[in-house]
Enzyme design. Structure first.
Site, mmCIF file in Angstrom:
data_model
loop_
_atom_site.group_PDB
_atom_site.id
_atom_site.type_symbol
_atom_site.label_atom_id
_atom_site.label_comp_id
_atom_site.label_asym_id
_atom_site.label_seq_id
_atom_site.Cartn_x
_atom_site.Cartn_y
_atom_site.Cartn_z
ATOM 1 N N TYR A 131 3.105 14.615 15.818
ATOM 2 C CA TYR A 131 4.816 14.364 15.510
ATOM 3 C C TYR A 131 5.143 15.908 16.452
ATOM 4 O O TYR A 131 4.582 16.890 16.768
ATOM 5 C CB TYR A 131 4.538 14.455 14.222
ATOM 6 C CG TYR A 131 4.210 13.411 13.823
ATOM 7 C CD1 TYR A 131 5.104 11.714 13.669
ATOM 8 C CD2 TYR A 131 3.251 13.090 12.361
ATOM 9 C CE1 TYR A 131 4.620 11.038 13.011
ATOM 10 C CE2 TYR A 131 2.435 12.099 12.021
ATOM 11 C CZ TYR A 131 3.045 10.945 12.444
ATOM 12 O OH TYR A 131 3.094 10.152 10.861
ATOM 13 N N LYS A 229 -0.368 6.840 20.152
ATOM 14 C CA LYS A 229 -0.419 5.597 18.715
ATOM 15 C C LYS A 229 1.029 5.263 18.809
ATOM 16 O O LYS A 229 1.786 5.995 18.569
ATOM 17 C CB LYS A 229 -1.325 6.521 17.937
ATOM 18 C CG LYS A 229 -1.038 5.638 16.053
ATOM 19 C CD LYS A 229 -2.129 6.261 16.034
ATOM 20 C CE LYS A 229 -2.422 5.381 14.591
ATOM 21 N NZ LYS A 229 -0.808 5.418 13.422
ATOM 22 N N HIS A 253 2.145 1.912 12.294
ATOM 23 C CA HIS A 253 1.942 2.854 11.268
ATOM 24 C C HIS A 253 1.603 2.135 10.042
ATOM 25 O O HIS A 253 2.335 2.554 8.626
ATOM 26 C CB HIS A 253 2.657 3.542 11.231
ATOM 27 C CG HIS A 253 2.949 4.630 11.152
ATOM 28 N ND1 HIS A 253 3.404 5.804 11.581
ATOM 29 C CD2 HIS A 253 3.335 5.595 9.993
ATOM 30 C CE1 HIS A 253 3.685 7.185 11.561
ATOM 31 N NE2 HIS A 253 2.823 6.676 10.077
#
Length: 364
Positions: A131, A229, A253
């Site tokens: 992230y 992703k 997710h």
């Protein structure tokens, strides 16, 4: 003595019995009404097979290659958070199981074991989930550590400008331990009187301004290939290829972000058609059977990632449980290949499956 599980759903029930309710809900829950959580699984059920007969399937080869790394089957371990809540050995046990099954593990950014601990646990191919923080130097440090410790690719999770509303965690006031990888880099003490500290921590630290132009910055600080992703649409798939990603993971997710987003298996073909083979496409979400693995490959994925089943195996039976989850999926996938007339993964084609849309269209 309880019978051994014979499928992945039975591992989920064992995990539910083994874990405190707060932790089970954390792993099992999705966003808001959990419509997408159910749909991720149920959308697979609406895809049927078109098997071929009288094909020599006396030998079945499950192996495939992802970013030039050969793995035993197109089944990869997805990044999932905080494995030590499931088992004291945490991600180290998961990494060993992945290595013993000759597959790739994507280590979660929110792992409870450090990058260094996982790297030292066994010799295997691993990717690192990333992230991007508001403080970019923290992200850069984590990238450098992953690279230094032999991780082979970065998986940028791009669907989380803010954390989705996970109501079970809010009700339970889910408390997560400090993240090992952030020790000395960031204080994670964020007070939240109205919900989970996990949600508060994420919304305090994640960079909601992250955009496509920032891929250039990320590529400038690493030599590792970058997979992105969280893609569900044709438009984003085309953009990802244009900015030079090494691969795409079709993902919602685990249905933990935007409820009523499409099931990933339903979104897969749109992305495949947009990419036209220029980069590998993987998918996660709802994979519970070897038949699901086959369906994903038939619709254009090169591999699937499994998340919750791995955690359920870990909670139920530790490293052995994770290994059994992977082995079960491989065994079921091998049987599906035999019964559909596919001696290797390259023999799996679009003509081997029929989607709900095709079924409805044929009746018009």
């Amino acid at each position: 003595m309880a019978a051994e599980p014979v499928n992945l759903n039975e591992f989920q029930e064992l995990a539910r019995l083994a874990l405190p309710k707060m932790y089970y809900d954390f792993y099992a829950g999705g966003a808001e009404d959990e419509h997408t959580l159910k749909e991720n699984v149920e959308a697979f059920h609406r895809i049927t097979f078109r098997p071929r007969i009288l094909v020599d399937v006396s030998r079945i080869d499950l192996s495939t290659t992802i970013l030039d790394y050969k793995i035993s089957a197109p089944i990869i371990i997805a990044p999932t958070a905080l494995h030590k809540l499931a088992n004291p050995e945490g991600e180290v046990a998961t990494a060993r199981a992945a290595a013993s099954c000759n597959t790739i593990m994507v280590l979660s950014f929110t792992s409870s074991s450090s990058i260094e601990e996982v790297a030292a646990s066994c010799n295997a191919v691993r990717f690192y989930q990333l992230y991007v923080f508001k403080k970019r130097d923290i992200t850069a440090t984590l990238v450098q550590r992953a690279e230094r410790n032999g991780f082979k690719a970065l998986v940028l999770t791009a669907d989380t400008p803010r954390l989705g509303r996970r109501e079970a965690d809010i009700k339970n006031k889910m408390i997560t331990p400090p993240l090992k990888n952030l020790e000395g880099l960031l204080s994670t003490k964020v007070s939240s009187d109205t919900g989970s500290n996990f949600e508060a921590d994420a919304n305090e630290t994640m960079d909601a301004s992250l955009s496509w132009k920032d891929l250039e910055w990320l590529r400038s600080i690493t030599n590792l290939p970058i997979l992105i992703k969280g893609i569900l649409t044709r438009e984003d798939a085309i953009k990802a290829v244009e900015v030079g990603v090494a691969g795409i993971i079709v993902s919602n997710h685990g249905a933990r972000q935007l409820d009523y987003s499409p099931a990933t298996i339903s979104a897969l073909e749109e992305v495949v058609h947009a990419v036209k083979g220029r980069v590998p496409i993987l998918m996660d979400g709802g994979v519970r059977r070897g038949t699901d693995v086959f369906k994903a490959l038939a619709l254009g994925a090169q591999a699937v990632l499994i998340g919750r089943p791995v955690v359920y195996g870990l909670a139920a039976k530790g490293e052995y449980g994770v290994r059994r989850v992977i082995e079960m999926l491989k065994d079921e996938f091998e049987l599906t290949m035999a019964l559909t007339g596919c001696p290797s993964v390259k023999h799996i084609t679009r003509n081997h499956v029929r989607t709900e849309h095709e079924r409805i269209h044929s009746m018009l």
